[in-house]
Design a protein around this motif. Structure first.
Motif, mmCIF file in Angstrom:
data_model
loop_
_atom_site.group_PDB
_atom_site.id
_atom_site.type_symbol
_atom_site.label_atom_id
_atom_site.label_comp_id
_atom_site.label_asym_id
_atom_site.label_seq_id
_atom_site.Cartn_x
_atom_site.Cartn_y
_atom_site.Cartn_z
ATOM 1 N N SER A 140 0.856 -1.292 0.034
ATOM 2 C CA SER A 140 0.080 -0.002 0.063
ATOM 3 C C SER A 140 0.892 1.373 -0.141
ATOM 4 C CB SER A 140 -0.937 0.028 1.195
ATOM 5 O OG SER A 140 -0.161 0.298 2.242
ATOM 6 N N ILE A 141 0.171 2.265 -0.479
ATOM 7 C CA ILE A 141 0.999 3.643 -0.517
ATOM 8 C C ILE A 141 1.287 4.108 0.818
ATOM 9 C CG2 ILE A 141 0.737 6.167 -0.860
ATOM 10 C CD1 ILE A 141 1.214 4.305 -3.470
ATOM 11 N N ALA A 142 0.408 3.731 1.991
ATOM 12 C CA ALA A 142 0.587 4.082 3.410
ATOM 13 C C ALA A 142 1.970 3.028 3.732
ATOM 14 C CB ALA A 142 -0.588 3.633 4.244
ATOM 15 N N ASP A 143 1.957 1.903 3.508
ATOM 16 C CA ASP A 143 3.250 1.132 3.717
ATOM 17 C C ASP A 143 4.548 1.719 3.112
ATOM 18 O OD1 ASP A 143 1.709 -0.755 5.172
ATOM 19 O OD2 ASP A 143 1.653 -1.910 3.844
ATOM 20 N N TRP A 144 4.463 2.291 1.788
ATOM 21 C CA TRP A 144 5.666 2.645 1.270
ATOM 22 C C TRP A 144 6.187 4.099 1.918
ATOM 23 C CZ3 TRP A 144 8.804 0.058 -1.682
ATOM 24 C CH2 TRP A 144 8.227 -0.962 -2.585
ATOM 25 N N ALA A 145 5.008 4.940 2.421
ATOM 26 C CA ALA A 145 5.350 6.141 3.155
ATOM 27 C C ALA A 145 6.081 5.938 4.301
ATOM 28 C CB ALA A 145 3.932 6.875 3.322
ATOM 29 N N ASP A 146 5.794 4.819 5.071
ATOM 30 C CA ASP A 146 6.501 4.400 6.231
ATOM 31 C C ASP A 146 7.875 4.198 6.006
ATOM 32 O OD1 ASP A 146 4.258 4.791 7.908
ATOM 33 O OD2 ASP A 146 3.772 2.775 7.932
ATOM 34 N N LEU A 147 8.165 3.597 4.843
ATOM 35 C CA LEU A 147 9.754 3.260 4.601
ATOM 36 C C LEU A 147 10.575 4.249 4.190
ATOM 37 C CD1 LEU A 147 8.759 -0.085 2.633
ATOM 38 C CD2 LEU A 147 9.510 0.175 5.227
ATOM 39 N N VAL A 148 10.021 5.427 3.556
ATOM 40 C CA VAL A 148 10.937 6.355 2.985
ATOM 41 C C VAL A 148 11.514 7.294 4.061
ATOM 42 C CG1 VAL A 148 9.810 6.357 0.816
ATOM 43 C CG2 VAL A 148 8.862 8.123 2.344
ATOM 44 N N ASP A 149 12.659 7.877 3.719
ATOM 45 C CA ASP A 149 13.502 8.659 4.569
ATOM 46 C C ASP A 149 12.617 10.224 4.372
ATOM 47 O OD1 ASP A 149 15.039 10.359 5.983
ATOM 48 O OD2 ASP A 149 16.800 9.896 4.782
ATOM 49 N N SER A 150 11.982 10.538 5.526
ATOM 50 C CA SER A 150 11.391 11.914 5.230
ATOM 51 C C SER A 150 12.137 12.988 6.067
ATOM 52 C CB SER A 150 9.939 11.791 5.730
ATOM 53 O OG SER A 150 9.909 11.422 7.159
ATOM 54 N N ASN A 151 13.369 12.883 6.237
ATOM 55 C CA ASN A 151 13.959 13.742 6.966
ATOM 56 C C ASN A 151 14.085 15.242 6.308
ATOM 57 O OD1 ASN A 151 15.111 12.361 9.275
ATOM 58 N ND2 ASN A 151 16.535 11.558 8.286
ATOM 59 N N GLY A 152 13.790 16.272 6.691
ATOM 60 C CA GLY A 152 13.850 17.553 6.304
ATOM 61 C C GLY A 152 12.967 17.973 5.752
ATOM 62 N N ILE A 153 11.569 17.055 5.419
ATOM 63 C CA ILE A 153 10.391 17.519 4.888
ATOM 64 C C ILE A 153 9.529 18.039 5.649
ATOM 65 C CG2 ILE A 153 8.162 16.481 3.837
ATOM 66 C CD1 ILE A 153 9.935 14.588 2.542
ATOM 67 N N GLU A 154 8.844 19.304 5.287
ATOM 68 C CA GLU A 154 8.111 20.169 6.125
ATOM 69 C C GLU A 154 6.910 20.096 5.687
ATOM 70 O OE1 GLU A 154 9.939 23.995 6.160
ATOM 71 O OE2 GLU A 154 11.919 23.106 6.733
ATOM 72 N N THR A 155 5.641 20.022 6.492
ATOM 73 C CA THR A 155 4.316 20.352 5.951
ATOM 74 C C THR A 155 3.939 21.764 6.288
ATOM 75 O OG1 THR A 155 3.832 18.156 7.131
ATOM 76 C CG2 THR A 155 1.990 19.633 6.451
ATOM 77 N N LEU A 156 3.561 22.262 4.993
ATOM 78 C CA LEU A 156 3.407 23.799 5.019
ATOM 79 C C LEU A 156 1.704 24.141 4.995
ATOM 80 C CD1 LEU A 156 5.683 24.839 2.291
ATOM 81 C CD2 LEU A 156 6.154 25.091 4.732
ATOM 82 N N SER A 157 0.910 23.219 4.853
ATOM 83 C CA SER A 157 -0.603 23.754 5.015
ATOM 84 C C SER A 157 -1.083 22.700 6.052
ATOM 85 C CB SER A 157 -1.155 23.698 3.651
ATOM 86 O OG SER A 157 -1.225 22.278 3.117
ATOM 87 N N ALA A 158 -2.341 23.293 6.556
ATOM 88 C CA ALA A 158 -3.028 22.365 7.368
ATOM 89 C C ALA A 158 -3.791 21.247 6.863
ATOM 90 C CB ALA A 158 -3.991 23.222 8.387
ATOM 91 N N ASP A 159 -4.313 21.648 5.571
ATOM 92 C CA ASP A 159 -5.289 20.503 4.800
ATOM 93 C C ASP A 159 -4.936 20.539 3.341
ATOM 94 O OD1 ASP A 159 -6.495 22.887 3.927
ATOM 95 O OD2 ASP A 159 -7.972 22.775 5.585
ATOM 96 N N GLY A 160 -5.580 20.011 2.516
ATOM 97 C CA GLY A 160 -5.634 20.066 1.163
ATOM 98 C C GLY A 160 -6.252 21.348 0.433
ATOM 99 N N ASP A 161 -6.664 22.075 1.246
ATOM 100 C CA ASP A 161 -7.478 23.255 0.478
ATOM 101 C C ASP A 161 -6.376 24.533 0.094
ATOM 102 O OD1 ASP A 161 -9.820 21.992 0.770
ATOM 103 O OD2 ASP A 161 -10.536 23.061 2.649
ATOM 104 N N TRP A 162 -5.126 24.484 0.502
ATOM 105 C CA TRP A 162 -4.441 25.571 0.225
ATOM 106 C C TRP A 162 -4.396 26.194 -1.287
ATOM 107 C CZ3 TRP A 162 -0.927 24.547 -3.727
ATOM 108 C CH2 TRP A 162 -0.771 23.337 -4.121
ATOM 109 N N TRP A 163 -4.803 25.398 -2.143
ATOM 110 C CA TRP A 163 -4.683 25.891 -3.540
ATOM 111 C C TRP A 163 -5.924 26.523 -3.884
ATOM 112 C CZ3 TRP A 163 -8.017 23.560 -7.554
ATOM 113 C CH2 TRP A 163 -8.960 22.556 -7.336
ATOM 114 N N LEU A 164 -7.150 26.518 -3.280
ATOM 115 C CA LEU A 164 -8.514 27.095 -3.511
ATOM 116 C C LEU A 164 -8.331 28.498 -2.894
ATOM 117 C CD1 LEU A 164 -10.652 24.235 -2.053
ATOM 118 C CD2 LEU A 164 -10.262 24.694 -4.503
ATOM 119 N N PRO A 165 -9.320 29.363 -3.747
ATOM 120 C CA PRO A 165 -9.314 30.645 -3.166
ATOM 121 C C PRO A 165 -9.668 30.671 -1.653
ATOM 122 C CG PRO A 165 -10.623 30.617 -5.234
ATOM 123 C CD PRO A 165 -10.133 28.958 -4.632
ATOM 124 N N GLY A 166 -8.850 31.570 -0.828
ATOM 125 C CA GLY A 166 -9.156 31.624 0.657
ATOM 126 C C GLY A 166 -8.675 30.441 1.503
ATOM 127 N N GLY A 167 -7.997 29.320 0.545
ATOM 128 C CA GLY A 167 -7.682 28.292 1.368
ATOM 129 C C GLY A 167 -6.168 28.333 1.833
#
Length: 167
Positions: A140-167
């Motif tokens: 599963s994609i979830a399993d693959w995500a657990d295996l990759v090195d995510s060092n240095g990655i930053e989350t910049l938005s609270a949700d997936g609405d960042w691309w919408l007007p007012g998001g």
């Protein structure tokens, strides 16, 4: 059909360009954006002597076959001034067809599932948010995500609405 698209960029204003790309994808005949991941800031991969990237993934509903979806993505990149100079080099926008239902191809002009996506945290983390149960290479994609090195990655938005007007 549900397809997954990866988005990224590191030139200009990547979040604004990625939002514009999503609006162009959503307006394309035969494609509708259904879900978008949070926005991430990620270290460069492959060619590391460049600015950090912004990345996200989107699930789209489409009646386009995988080749036509790729053509739409390439045309949108062109409209947003994508110039291909160096492999893994700087870019205003990158749109990759990651998944297209159960379709699988290793043809020279279209490889789906996208090659090396399971090795890349900048793909797996956002994709795991919106398609955790999708399966690639028997995992599963979830399993693959657990295996990759995510060092240095930053989350910049609270949700997936960042691309919408007012998001």
């Amino acid at each position: 059909m549900i397809a997954a698209i990866g988005l990224g960029g590191n030139l200009g204003d990547p979040p604004a360009t990625m939002a514009r790309a999503l609006h162009l994808v959503d307006a394309w005949p035969g494609i509708r954006v259904r879900t978008v991941s949070r926005l991430y800031r990620t270290p460069p991969w492959g060619k590391t002597d460049q600015h950090w990237f912004h990345n996200a993934c989107a699930l789209v509903e489409t009646g386009l076959d995988p080749h036509r979806l790729l053509e739409a993505c390439l045309e949108i990149e062109h409209r947003l001034d994508r110039v291909r100079l160096d492999r893994w080099g700087p870019r205003t926008i990158d749109l990759d067809v990651l998944l297209h239902g159960d379709f699988s191809s290793d043809h020279a002009d279209l490889i789906v599932p996208h090659p090396r996506m399971t090795e890349r945290a900048f793909v797996m983390l956002p994709l795991a948010e919106i398609a955790p149960d999708a399966v690639v290479n028997l995992h599963s994609i979830a399993d693959w995500a657990d295996l990759v090195d995510s060092n240095g990655i930053e989350t910049l938005s609270a949700d997936g609405d960042w691309w919408l007007p007012g998001g």
